[in-house]
Structures are given as structure tokens and as C-alpha cells.
Design an enzyme around this catalytic site. Structure first.
Site, short mmCIF file in Angstrom:
data_model
loop_
_atom_site.label_atom_id
_atom_site.label_comp_id
_atom_site.label_asym_id
_atom_site.label_seq_id
_atom_site.Cartn_x
_atom_site.Cartn_y
_atom_site.Cartn_z
N THR A 258 39.79 42.63 34.58
CA THR A 258 41.24 42.83 34.44
C THR A 258 41.63 43.98 35.38
OG1 THR A 258 41.00 42.10 32.17
CG2 THR A 258 43.12 43.05 32.75
N HIS A 259 41.45 43.73 36.65
CA HIS A 259 41.75 44.73 37.68
C HIS A 259 42.72 44.12 38.68
CE1 HIS A 259 37.48 46.47 36.69
NE2 HIS A 259 38.35 46.67 35.72
N ASN A 260 43.88 43.70 38.19
CA ASN A 260 44.92 43.13 39.04
C ASN A 260 45.65 44.29 39.70
OD1 ASN A 260 44.91 41.85 36.09
ND2 ASN A 260 44.99 40.20 37.57
#
Ligand SMILES: Cc1cc2nc3c(=O)[nH]c(=O)nc-3n(C[C@H](O)[C@H](O)[C@H](O)COP(=O)(O)OP(=O)(O)OC[C@H]3O[C@@H](n4cnc5c(N)ncnc54)[C@H](O)[C@@H]3O)c2cc1C
Ligand code: SF4
Length: 587
Positions: free
Chosen positions: A513-515
């Protein structure tokens, strides 16, 4: 639907996760009246994460108990502009948070600082390797590592990060990461206790001439009291960390490190189950006047504010800017416009070791329990002739052996049936993974905009994501994955299974979850949404937080840099903006 006008606040924060909590704490300490609007429910440690039910795989992971509810809002996805994007009806590749604490509740706690060269990715790489290829829209941040260093330091102290310095005030410090930027102080706590897998990784990496170091961890290695006087307890290595709340007060989160102090302040107000629909502007568009939000009654409200800070995670921050018509939307055909530009992700690969008679006991794990090497990250190695820039760290984590989620099997085993079951039984608790956490560089063809077809429950367009791995990403992962395989082979197991990153980006399997990107910061309003203080170039009383500010992603997890940028920005608000409200940088 009514639209009642409410009494005003000095500051309205849109979203109340990691960055919302940071801004709220600092701005209330400076005496401002602050309101946080959070679309999800209230959550706290003792009530919501108690060990009697927090370790519920079905509820929290498979049924997404704490993630954004796709029935309320989701996004559409496609790999390229020629495809029709379709809605993600069940999260896969990434898991946006929902509710007080945001993703900061169920994050792992791997808390790396970006490298100094990451903040000047265009100028640094062009100076060393020549012009970047056409289409690569990599940019400098406009803020340097040295300027952010005191804010990294403070975020680490708030969280009580456990680690070992590798570069203390410019002096190499044994046992730490020799490639890191200069630190002004040692980590507040020593590294976590490592297990069998990390010991084997460390020995193998040393044999290869690499420089292993303990992963900086927000899971506590010992009891700790942070600068706000809040106490964290030693981690029990319970293995239900990533994707779960910590009932043990051992993982740094907004709940454990900030909220108990903040919630007592009379000048702070929190409204949960309150979803912001748009940022409102003055008739001439020169100022924001507040926000419109809807609560569970279905009524909508106009909430006036002197200043708005967008803390709603990169995806929703970008969507709200587009819906509110703030800034020029990015146009991939012309390359002009800024909102939605430079969406980036991460490129994950690795190698799994299967041991024969030795147990790795992965259930003794924690979200950030690991050893890593940084020899192939950023510009820590010579890229001459390689055809790509950037890199990634390579790490061996032991996060869990959760029975529904975790059942690695070697190559050649069927994906179901009795042969699969036998292999799971034979290999459970006997594996270790060496993962590559690769950077993703910005490209003209990867971006966020509003979907022309699909809408949410309020009839507003969904965000549309157009993303695929680029040539740079593929070369990067092809170069680094064999290194992870070499380390894995040196760990002494029976066999190794390599997971390469091939084919198009797939939004289904979980990756990170590294957008990042969409509301990027920079030095020029023609190419960025915010200036170096995270202030909108267009509207001076609007600030933006989070990894949406990153012009491209680095080969690390984002939150230390997200936290440092938030403290840097809030410092600028208090010491520069409030005495003289207006643009902090002249275009
Ligand atoms: C499973 C998982 C593991 C992770 N592990 C790591 C890690 O090890 N290391 C690391 O560095 N990072 C990690 N991350 C990423 C980290 O959690 C995020 O970088 C961090 O939480 C971002 O902070 P934020 O304030 O930008 O967003 P968040 O903390 O997610 O907060 C955003 C908040 O805004 C709210 N919101 C959104 N839209 C609206 C709206 N319209 N109105 C009102 N409220 C709204 C959301 O409900 C949410 O509460 C992980 C994330 C996940 C999901
Ligand atoms: S592993 Fe440690 S920090 Fe993570 S949830 Fe368990 S006790 Fe908390």
C-alpha cells in the site's frame, strides 16, 4: 439532502490517519482551533484491537475489516490508455485505510528514511548519467534530505523507532546502514531481536560482500516513552501486525503515539463517519472557504475554515482536488497539467528458501522484524550502462505464519488438491523469503484522473488509475531479483523458488500500500501541484499531506518520509504562513 452551514474552524483536516494526527497535534499545540473530518469510525487500542479478537484473519484480512469500503467508494483500474478501466470491487494490490488512524493502524511499521539522492532524483541522475529518457517525468522534490532531517528525527522519536544508525553526523557507524543519509541522532530504541531467518540472511549477505542492517522498526524492542509522554510496550512478536491493529501498545500508530494527548485538547474536535465530498472555494477561486461533507444521517454540511489540509491518502486527495476543480488536471496526451500526474507504485519480487530439517517458525514475527541490505537501492551502486535509474532494498522479514494467508510451496507443486496440502504441511514453518522492494519511477503514461463512466454512491465520478510497470521498472527488477536469489541460496536451505516480476502490473495480488503521486510537490507550478512546503501553488490556504506529494517513488516504504514532510510542512504553516498568510514560495 440539506446543506447546513456550521460554525467555522481555523483549520479543517480532511481525513484522520497518520498525517491528520500529526497536523492536528502540532496545530492545536500552536493554539489553533482544529477540526478533523474522518469518513470512517472511531477506533482505539483497548476497545478495538484487544488480543481476544484482533487476530481474526477472516474479519480483518479477507473481509477487509479496516479498509476503505468499496461499496462506498473505490477506483477504476486499467493498464494503459487504450483499455477501458473497470471498478475494483474487492481490494487486492493495495489496501487503503478507513477510520481513525487510517492505514497507520494496520501498517507494518517498516520505517526507512529515503536517501538524500531520492529527493533530487532528476538533477542527481542527470548529472551522473546524462539526460533521462523521453517520457520519464521524474522530478526533484524542491526540499532536500538535509532540510527534512530534523523532521525525520522527530517522527522517529514520536514513534520510538528501533534500529541502528549507519551514518551518525556524517561518521559511519558499524552495524547500521552505511548508505543512509547523515542522521543527527541514534535511533531512539535498539533493533528488534532477530530470528533464525534474519541470522541466515545476514550471514549470506556478508558472504556476498553486502552490508546487512536491522530494518528500522515501529514495533517496539523495549518499553518506550515518546516526547508527548505516551508509553509503548515491548512487542510480543505475535505475528498479527501487518493488516491488524496492535492491542499490546507495541506498534507506533496515531492511536498509540499521538491521540491520547490530542483528544484531551479543548481546541481539537473530531467528527467521525463524516465524508468530505468537496473542497469549497471563494467565487474568484483564490481561497478555499471550507469543505462540504456528509454524515451518516445523509445530510450534507458546509464546514467553513480558514485553512484546509488534505490528509485523505494520495488516491482520495487527488480525487478531491479533481472533483473540486483545484489545479489543472493532468493531460497525458499533451503532458501538461499537474493534478493526477506522476502516479507511481512499487516493483516487488524475491526468492523463497525452503529448509529441510530446520524451522523458521514464522509465527514468531512482527510487521517490521527484518534484516535488509541497501547496496542496490537508489544510487548506491553505479548504474552506468544498466539502462535504468533507482533501485530497492532487499530484505528478509518474518512477519507471520497466519494459517489462512501463509502457505508457501516450492516450484512444481499443484495449486490445489492433496499434493498441495501435503506440500503445505511439509513446508509450513520451514520457509524464509528474501524480498526486493523496488522503486517505481514516474512516467508520462501512468496517471490518475476521473473515470468517465463509473460513479460512487453520491453520484460522483470514481478515480481512474492508469498504471503499468515501465521499462525502467522492468530493468530494475531484472537486475535486483538475481541478487535476492543469490542471498537466498546462501541461506542454507534445500531449495529456492524465485518470484520474478514479469508481465503487466496486476491489481489483484497484494503487493504494497505504497501508492504515490497525483498531488506532487516541486519547484515549478507548471509541473507540480504543491510547492516545497506542501502548499497548493493555486490556493495558499490549502495544504496537502501524504505520499501523493512524492514526484516518484523510492525503493523504500513511504511513511517515514510522509511523516517528515508533514512535520516540515506544519512547521512552515506555524512559523511562516500564520505570521504572513499567503504563498510561501513565489512561482
Ligand atoms: C497493510 C499495510 C501495511 C503498510 N506497511 C507500511 C510499512 O511497513 N511502512 C511504511 O512506511 N508504510 C506502510 N504502509 C503505508 C502507511 O500505512 C501509509 O503510508 C500511511 O498510513 C499514510 O498516511 P496518510 O495520513 O497519508 O493516510 P492514512 O493513514 O491512510 O489516513 C487517511 C485517512 O483519510 C480518511 N479519508 C479518506 N478520504 C476521506 C474523505 N473523503 N473524507 C474524510 N476522510 C477521508 C481515511 O478513512 C483514512 O482514515 C502500510 C499500509 C498498509 C495498508
Ligand atoms: S507483532 Fe508486536 S507490534 Fe505487531 S501487533 Fe504483535 S505485539 Fe503489536
Amino acid at each position: 439532502m440539506t446543506r447546513e452551514k456550521l460554525a467555522g474552524f481555523d483549520v479543517v483536516l480532511v481525513g484522520f490517519g497518520w498525517t491528520g494526527a500529526i497536523y492536528a497535534e502540532k496545530l492545536t499545540a500552536a493554539g489553533l482551533e482544529v477540526l478533523a473530518l474522518e469518513r470512517g469510525p472511531w477506533r482505539d487500542t483497548s476497545k478495538d484491537f484487544a488480543t481476544t479478537f484482533a487476530q481474526d484473519e477472516l474479519r480483518y484480512y479477507w473481509r477487509h475489516g479496516m479498509f476503505q469500503e468499496t461499496a462506498q467508494s473505490t477506483l477504476t483500474f486499467r493498464n494503459n490508455g487504450a483499455e477501458t478501466a473497470l471498478p475494483m470491487r474487492h481490494w487486492g494490490s493495495f489496501l487503503p485505510g478507513n477510520g481513525v488512524g487510517g492505514s497507520g493502524v494496520h501498517w507494518n511499521g517498516q520505517t526507512y528514511r529515503f536517501l538524500p539522492s531520492d529527493f533530487v532524483a532528476r538533477s542527481h541522475n542527470e548529472e551522473r548519467y546524462g539526460p533521462l529518457p523521453d517520457g520519464m517525468t521524474v522530478q526533484d522534490y524542491g526540499v532536500t534530505y538535509d532540510e527534512l532531517e530534523p523532521h525525520f528525527d522527530y517522527f522517529e522519536k514520536i514513534c520510538g523507532i528501533c534500529g541502528k544508525a549507519g551514518n551518525l553526523n556524517g561518521q559511519t557507524s558499524p552495524g547500521g546502514n552505511p548508505f543512509e543519509g547523515a542522521r543527527s541522532s541514534e535511533y531512539p530504541n535498539p533493533p528488534m531481536q532477530m530470528t533464525f531467518s534474519q541470522d541466515r540472511f545476514e550471514a549470506s549477505a556478508c558472504d556476498l560482500g553486502l552490508n546487512p542492517f536491522p530494518v528500522p522498526s515501529a514495533n517496539m524492542s523495549r518499553a518506550y516513552v515518546n516526547p508527548l509522554g505516551l508509553q509503548l510496550a515491548p512487542c510480543t512478536y505475535c505475528g498479527f501486525c501487518e493488516k491488524y491493529g496492535c492491542g499490546n501498545y507495541s506498534k507506533s500508530s496515531p492511536q498509540t503515539t499521538i491521540l491520547p494527548v490530542l483528544m484531551e485538547r479543548p481546541n481539537f474536535t473530531l467528527r467521525t463517519e463524516s465524508e468530505v465530498l468537496s473542497i469549497e472555494k471563494s467565487p474568484d477561486g483564490s481561497r478555499v472557504t471550507g469543505v462540504t461533507y456528509v454524515d451518516t444521517s445523509g445530510d450534507s454540511f458546509f464546514q467553513p475554515a480558514e485553512m484546509v489540509v488534505m490528509c485523505a491518502y494520495p488516491l482520495e486527495n487527488t480525487r478531491l482536488m479533481l472533483l473540486s476543480q483545484i489545479g489543472t488536471p493532468y493531460n497525458p496526451q499533451t503532458g501538461k497539467g499537474v493534478v493526477g500526474k506522476n502516479y507511481c507504485y512499487q516493483v516487488m519480487s524475491g526468492a523463497t528458501v525452503f529448509f529441510e530439517d530446520e524451522f523458521t517458525n514464522g509465527f514468531v514475527g512482527a510487521g517490521a522484524l527484518g534484516m535488509a541490505v541497501d547496496d542496490y537501492n537508489g544510487d548506491n551502486f553505479d548504474h552506468s550502462g544498466l539502462g535504468f535509474i533507482g533501485g530497492g532494498y532487499i530484505a528478509c522479514y518474518t512477519t507471520n505464519a497466519r494459517p489462512i494467508e501463509s502457505h508457501p510451496v516450492p516450484d512444481g507443486v499443484p495449486e490445489w488438491g492433496s499434493a498441495w496440502k501435503q506440500s503445505v504441511a511439509a513446508n509450513f514453518l520451514k520457509t524464509a523469503t528474501v524480498g526486493v522492494h523496488g522503486a517505481s519511477m514516474a512516467h508520462r503514461s501512468n496517471y490518475l484522473d476521473l473515470d468517465p463512466t463509473y460513479t460512487d454512491r453520491h453520484n460522483r465520478p470514481l478515480l481512474r488509475m492508469t498504471y503499468d510497470f515501465t521499462q525502467n521498472d522492468r530493468r530494475l527488477t531484472n537486475h535486483l531479483t538475481p541478487v535476492s536469489e543469490d542471498i537466498a541460496r546462501g541461506m542454507g536451505g534445500r531449495e529456492v523458488k524465485v518470484s520474478e516480476r514479469t508481465g503487466a502490473y496486476d491489481s489483484v495480488p497484494y503487493q504494497t500500500t505504497h501508492n504515490t503521486g497525483g498531488t506532487i510537490m516541486g519547484t515549478d507550478p507548471q509541473t507540480s501541484v504543491c510547492n516545497r512546503f506542501c502548499q497548493s501553488w493555486d490556493i495558499p490556504n490549502l495544504f496537502v499531506a501524504g505520499a501523493g506529494l512524492f514526484p516518484q517513488n523510492a525503493g523504500y516504504n513511504p511513511t517515514a518520509t510522509v511523516g517528515a514532510l508533514a512535520y516540515w510542512s506544519v512547521d512552515a504553516i506555524i512559523n511562516r504562513y500564520l505570521p504572513d498568510p499567503g504563498p510561501l514560495v513565489q512561482p
